[in-house]
Structures are given as structure tokens and as C-alpha cells.
Design an enzyme around this catalytic site. Structure first.
Site, PDB file in Angstrom:
ATOM      1  N   THR A  67       0.854  -1.174   0.000  1.00  0.00           N
ATOM      2  CA  THR A  67       0.000   0.000   0.000  1.00  0.00           C
ATOM      3  C   THR A  67       0.896   1.232   0.000  1.00  0.00           C
ATOM      4  O   THR A  67       2.122   1.114  -0.178  1.00  0.00           O
ATOM      5  CB  THR A  67      -1.021  -0.075   1.170  1.00  0.00           C
ATOM      6  OG1 THR A  67      -1.924   1.020   1.042  1.00  0.00           O
ATOM      7  CG2 THR A  67      -0.373  -0.050   2.542  1.00  0.00           C
ATOM      8  N   LYS A  71       3.268   1.027  -3.979  1.00  0.00           N
ATOM      9  CA  LYS A  71       2.604   0.301  -5.074  1.00  0.00           C
ATOM     10  C   LYS A  71       3.344   0.399  -6.422  1.00  0.00           C
ATOM     11  O   LYS A  71       3.304  -0.538  -7.212  1.00  0.00           O
ATOM     12  CB  LYS A  71       1.170   0.806  -5.246  1.00  0.00           C
ATOM     13  CG  LYS A  71       0.210   0.312  -4.182  1.00  0.00           C
ATOM     14  CD  LYS A  71      -1.213   0.729  -4.516  1.00  0.00           C
ATOM     15  CE  LYS A  71      -2.199   0.156  -3.522  1.00  0.00           C
ATOM     16  NZ  LYS A  71      -3.583   0.429  -3.897  1.00  0.00           N
ATOM     17  N   ASP A 107      -6.948  -4.621  -7.190  1.00  0.00           N
ATOM     18  CA  ASP A 107      -7.888  -3.528  -6.868  1.00  0.00           C
ATOM     19  C   ASP A 107      -9.135  -3.581  -7.760  1.00  0.00           C
ATOM     20  O   ASP A 107     -10.255  -3.470  -7.263  1.00  0.00           O
ATOM     21  CB  ASP A 107      -7.214  -2.152  -7.047  1.00  0.00           C
ATOM     22  CG  ASP A 107      -6.471  -1.715  -5.787  1.00  0.00           C
ATOM     23  OD1 ASP A 107      -6.774  -2.246  -4.705  1.00  0.00           O
ATOM     24  OD2 ASP A 107      -5.595  -0.843  -5.888  1.00  0.00           O
ATOM     25  N   GLY A 131     -13.367   9.518 -11.716  1.00  0.00           N
ATOM     26  CA  GLY A 131     -12.060   9.408 -11.077  1.00  0.00           C
ATOM     27  C   GLY A 131     -11.025   8.843 -12.029  1.00  0.00           C
ATOM     28  O   GLY A 131     -11.371   8.147 -13.008  1.00  0.00           O
ATOM     29  N   ALA A 132      -9.763   9.185 -11.764  1.00  0.00           N
ATOM     30  CA  ALA A 132      -8.670   8.672 -12.588  1.00  0.00           C
ATOM     31  C   ALA A 132      -7.454   8.351 -11.724  1.00  0.00           C
ATOM     32  O   ALA A 132      -6.323   8.325 -12.194  1.00  0.00           O
ATOM     33  CB  ALA A 132      -8.310   9.694 -13.667  1.00  0.00           C
ATOM     34  N   GLY A 133      -7.683   8.117 -10.420  1.00  0.00           N
ATOM     35  CA  GLY A 133      -6.601   7.742  -9.505  1.00  0.00           C
ATOM     36  C   GLY A 133      -6.371   6.244  -9.530  1.00  0.00           C
ATOM     37  O   GLY A 133      -6.805   5.550 -10.466  1.00  0.00           O
ATOM     38  N   GLY A 134      -5.698   5.731  -8.494  1.00  0.00           N
ATOM     39  CA  GLY A 134      -5.317   4.319  -8.470  1.00  0.00           C
ATOM     40  C   GLY A 134      -6.488   3.358  -8.615  1.00  0.00           C
ATOM     41  O   GLY A 134      -6.434   2.428  -9.436  1.00  0.00           O
TER      42      GLY A 134
HETATM   43  P1  NDP Z   1      -6.183   8.544  -5.587  1.00  0.00           P
HETATM   44  O1  NDP Z   1      -5.662   9.609  -4.697  1.00  0.00           O
HETATM   45  O2  NDP Z   1      -5.231   7.797  -6.455  1.00  0.00           O
HETATM   46  O3  NDP Z   1      -7.324   9.173  -6.554  1.00  0.00           O
HETATM   47  C1  NDP Z   1      -8.338   9.979  -6.033  1.00  0.00           C
HETATM   48  C2  NDP Z   1      -9.339  10.326  -7.136  1.00  0.00           C
HETATM   49  O4  NDP Z   1     -10.431  11.028  -6.530  1.00  0.00           O
HETATM   50  C3  NDP Z   1      -8.803  11.246  -8.236  1.00  0.00           C
HETATM   51  O5  NDP Z   1      -9.420  10.940  -9.450  1.00  0.00           O
HETATM   52  C4  NDP Z   1      -9.237  12.628  -7.722  1.00  0.00           C
HETATM   53  O6  NDP Z   1      -9.377  13.579  -8.762  1.00  0.00           O
HETATM   54  C5  NDP Z   1     -10.600  12.307  -7.155  1.00  0.00           C
HETATM   55  N1  NDP Z   1     -11.025  13.256  -6.122  1.00  0.00           N
HETATM   56  C6  NDP Z   1     -10.676  13.291  -4.810  1.00  0.00           C
HETATM   57  N2  NDP Z   1     -11.297  14.294  -4.177  1.00  0.00           N
HETATM   58  C7  NDP Z   1     -12.064  14.919  -5.114  1.00  0.00           C
HETATM   59  C8  NDP Z   1     -12.959  16.035  -5.074  1.00  0.00           C
HETATM   60  N3  NDP Z   1     -13.186  16.715  -3.944  1.00  0.00           N
HETATM   61  N4  NDP Z   1     -13.598  16.392  -6.215  1.00  0.00           N
HETATM   62  C9  NDP Z   1     -13.383  15.723  -7.366  1.00  0.00           C
HETATM   63  N5  NDP Z   1     -12.553  14.653  -7.470  1.00  0.00           N
HETATM   64  C10 NDP Z   1     -11.912  14.263  -6.355  1.00  0.00           C
HETATM   65  O7  NDP Z   1      -6.984   7.556  -4.625  1.00  0.00           O
HETATM   66  P2  NDP Z   1      -7.332   5.998  -4.868  1.00  0.00           P
HETATM   67  O8  NDP Z   1      -7.781   5.832  -6.280  1.00  0.00           O
HETATM   68  O9  NDP Z   1      -6.233   5.161  -4.362  1.00  0.00           O
HETATM   69  O10 NDP Z   1      -8.573   5.801  -3.872  1.00  0.00           O
HETATM   70  C11 NDP Z   1      -9.856   6.348  -4.162  1.00  0.00           C
HETATM   71  C12 NDP Z   1     -10.882   5.735  -3.218  1.00  0.00           C
HETATM   72  O11 NDP Z   1     -10.994   4.351  -3.483  1.00  0.00           O
HETATM   73  C13 NDP Z   1     -10.541   5.847  -1.730  1.00  0.00           C
HETATM   74  O12 NDP Z   1     -11.706   6.206  -1.036  1.00  0.00           O
HETATM   75  C14 NDP Z   1     -10.116   4.446  -1.345  1.00  0.00           C
HETATM   76  O13 NDP Z   1     -10.396   4.150  -0.003  1.00  0.00           O
HETATM   77  C15 NDP Z   1     -11.007   3.626  -2.277  1.00  0.00           C
HETATM   78  N6  NDP Z   1     -10.511   2.266  -2.554  1.00  0.00           N
HETATM   79  C16 NDP Z   1     -11.387   1.245  -2.342  1.00  0.00           C
HETATM   80  C17 NDP Z   1     -11.018  -0.045  -2.588  1.00  0.00           C
HETATM   81  C18 NDP Z   1     -11.998  -1.137  -2.310  1.00  0.00           C
HETATM   82  O14 NDP Z   1     -11.609  -2.298  -2.385  1.00  0.00           O
HETATM   83  N7  NDP Z   1     -13.252  -0.846  -2.025  1.00  0.00           N
HETATM   84  C19 NDP Z   1      -9.680  -0.381  -3.138  1.00  0.00           C
HETATM   85  C20 NDP Z   1      -8.857   0.777  -3.383  1.00  0.00           C
HETATM   86  C21 NDP Z   1      -9.274   2.062  -3.092  1.00  0.00           C
HETATM   87  P3  NDP Z   1      -8.099  14.415  -9.338  1.00  0.00           P
HETATM   88  O15 NDP Z   1      -7.391  13.489 -10.264  1.00  0.00           O
HETATM   89  O16 NDP Z   1      -8.697  15.572 -10.011  1.00  0.00           O
HETATM   90  O17 NDP Z   1      -7.276  14.787  -8.121  1.00  0.00           O
END
Ligand code: NDP
Length: 285
Positions: A67, A71, A107, A131-134
Site C-alpha cells: 500500500t 505500489k 484492486d 475518477g482517474a486515480g489508483g
Molecule cells: P487517488 O488519490 O489515487 O485518486 C483519487 C481520485 O479522486 C482522483 O481521481 C481525484 O481527482 C478524485 N477526487 C478526490 N477528491 C475529489 C474532489 N473533492 N472532487 C473531485 N474529485 C476528487 O486515490 P485511490 O484511487 O487510491 O482511492 C480512491 C478511493 O478508493 C478511496 O476512497 C479508497 O479508499 C477507495 N478504494 C477502495 C477499494 C476497495 O476495495 N473498495 C480499493 C482501493 C481504493 P483528481 O485526479 O482531479 O485529483
């Protein structure tokens, strides 16, 4: 029969790891099946990752979860990557196959498993992922590899959405599009599956939901959330009010743990026990 006190070791490396509940869920599963496995939740700081991976080899550990912040950093220390991990560009699970460390990313597999459990096949479907994060990246890649018809990425930072859509087109050949997450962003037409892949709604921010036009959600859609704490998010409640079928992040997390369990033990995971354990950990009864 002679006794065997040796433990098969798995665990997680991260910093911080104090609040990571995975170990409780995996240990409950090992106990349920009477397996001599132990899951250790280990704080490994950034600089110590190479030594920690060496320890995986020295201890003959069956595998390890990674984590934050490991990663991506772990990749050079592994012997092989699965196709999904290679395309996603991040590893959350390592499997030790006779001394060869194989990097996998589970994931997105947890989410696909949750969809499947609810009778929703990704093959041939149009997905819209906010979203476009992990997490969003892993789900988007797995969906494309599973034969989705189209993947639309809707993100606040448009550049990241574009980069992910381009990567999906290039690496999987699946049609992919990027859209900005503007206020009251429209749900793309003909969406079959809508996923919140952002952290919006995560505790303590439970009063927030992605700013999309919820009127665009129809009863034919399946709507899923990655947020697992609290799993009954405002996003899902609003989608339910539109008549859509919903899938929460707790099931996804349990399913991801189940995929890891099977990779390490070779056995079917006791999923209900794993989900129940997580519910208890989150104080959900
Ligand atoms: P990242 O930090 O990699 O990505 C976060 C994403 O959320 C980005 O796309 C970001 O947009 C967007 N974001 C965050 N805040 C805002 C906001 N206020 N307005 C608009 N967009 C927002 O995080 P992860 O992808 O690692 O995690 C995301 C969620 O997924 C977490 O809550 C985590 O706990 C959950 N998760 C759940 C899992 C499960 O098994 N259920 C497994 C892995 C994660 P921008 O690119 O513009 O910053």
C-alpha cells in the site's frame, strides 16, 4: 504424524499501515479454513522497501500486499508482472511462486467480482468511471481486459482522464473517452455501469457525493462505489432513489481480499466471513 509449527507468512508493507483492516479479514479467513497462514501488518518506510522485499525472499513468504507509498516503487524489485499489473503500472499484491516474485493488481478484480456476483457481466457493456486515480485506473483496465465495449473516464483533473483513456485505447484496443467532472456533469448516454472511483464520500466526508447530474441515472443501470467506509454512501443512496441497482465498496474490498487469499493459498475464499469481519471492524454490526 509429526507436528509442523511452521507458519506460512503473508502481510502488507506500507506507511502508514496502522488503520489498514486487511489483516483482520485475511486472518479470519485462514482460521475459518484451518490454514497455518499468518498475515502481518508491517510498517515499512520508503527507503527500506528493497530490504523488505529481500526479506520476503529470505523468509520464503507466500506473498505480500503493498500500500502507500510502495505500489509503484516495488516494481523494479519483482521478477514478473501480470498483464493487468503491467498495464495499470502499480502492484498491490505479490505472489511468491517458488522464489519468483510476481506482481499482481487486485484492486479492480474485486470490483469486477462484485459486479459479477450481482449478475452484471462487464463484457459488451458501457462503463462510466468517475475518477482517474489508483482505484479508477485499476477498474478501468480490468473492465477493458474483460471485454467492456466502452470506458468513459470522468475526472476533475482532465489531463489525468485523458491520459488514462489514451492508455486504455492504446494498450487494450477498447474504445475509451475522457470527460471533465464539471458541476452537474452529465452521465454519458447509454451507460450500463456507473462507478464512483474517487474518494468523495469517504469518512468523515460522508455528506458529499460526486457532482454529476443524477437525473441521468436510470433503473437499468448498475451503480457502484469504491468507498467502503461508510459503505452506504450518499452517491449510492441517490442512485437508488433513481431506481438503479447499487453495489458498495465493502463488497469490493472483501472480494479483493478473497482474490488475494486464493492467489496465496490456492483455495476458495470464505467470502461471507471476510465481509462480515470487515463489517464488524467498521462498526457496522
Ligand atoms: P487517488 O488519490 O489515487 O485518486 C483519487 C481520485 O479522486 C482522483 O481521481 C481525484 O481527482 C478524485 N477526487 C478526490 N477528491 C475529489 C474532489 N473533492 N472532487 C473531485 N474529485 C476528487 O486515490 P485511490 O484511487 O487510491 O482511492 C480512491 C478511493 O478508493 C478511496 O476512497 C479508497 O479508499 C477507495 N478504494 C477502495 C477499494 C476497495 O476495495 N473498495 C480499493 C482501493 C481504493 P483528481 O485526479 O482531479 O485529483
Amino acid at each position: 504424524m509429526s507436528k509442523n509449527y511452521r507458519a506460512e507468512l503473508v502481510g502488507v508493507f506500507g506507511d502508514p499501515v496502522e488503520e489498514n483492516p486487511t489483516g483482520v479479514m485475511e486472518e479470519a479467513a485462514f482460521e475459518a479454513l484451518g490454514l497455518p497462514f499468518r498475515y502481518l501488518t508491517i510498517r515499512v518506510i520508503r527507503e527500506d522497501l528493497p530490504a523488505a522485499i529481500q526479506a520476503v525472499r529470505a523468509f520464503g513468504m507466500r506473498g505480500i500486499n503493498l500500500t502507500i507509498p510502495h505500489k509503484i516503487a516495488v516494481i523494479p524489485y519483482l521478477d514478473e508482472l501480470t498483464e493487468a499489473a503491467e498495464i495499470i503500472g502499480a502492484v498491490n499484491t505479490v505472489v511468491n511462486e517458488g522464489g519468483r516474485l510476481i506482481g499482481e493488481n487486485t484492486d479492480g478484480k474485486g470490483m469486477l467480482e462484485s459486479l459479477q456476483e450481482n449478475g452484471c457481466q462487464v463484457k459488451g457493456k458501457n462503463l462510466a468511471i468517475i475518477g482517474a486515480g489508483g482505484a479508477a485506473r485499476a477498474i478501468a483496465v480490468e473492465a477493458a481486459l474483460a471485454g467492456a465495449k466502452k470506458v468513459t473516464i470522468i475526472n476533475r483533473t482532465m489531463e489525468k482522464a485523458r491520459e488514462l483513456a489514451e492508455m486504455i485505447r492504446h494498450r487494450t484496443g477498447v474504445t475509451a473517452e475522457a470527460l471533465p467532472l464539471v458541476p452537474r456533469a452529465p452521465v454519458p448516454e447509454r451507460t450500463d455501469i456507473l462507478v464512483n472511483g474517487t474518494s468523495i464520500g469517504l469518512y468523515p466526508d460522508v455528506g458529499s457525493k460526486p457532482d454529476i447530474d443524477y437525473a441521468g441515472i436510470t433503473p437499468e443501470m448498475v451503480v457502484a462505489d469504491v468507498v467502503f467506509n461508510d459503505p452506504n454512501t450518499l452517491f449510492l443512496r441517490t442512485a437508488q432513489a433513481q431506481g438503479a441497482k447499487t453495489i458498495n465498496g465493502l463488497g469490493m474490498l472483501a472480494n479483493q481480499g478473497a482474490v488475494n487469499f486464493t492467489l496465496w493459498t490456492g483455495k476458495d475464499a470464505p467470502k461471507a466471513i471476510m465481509e462480515q469481519t470487515l463489517r464488524r471492524e467498521f462498526g457496522l454490526g
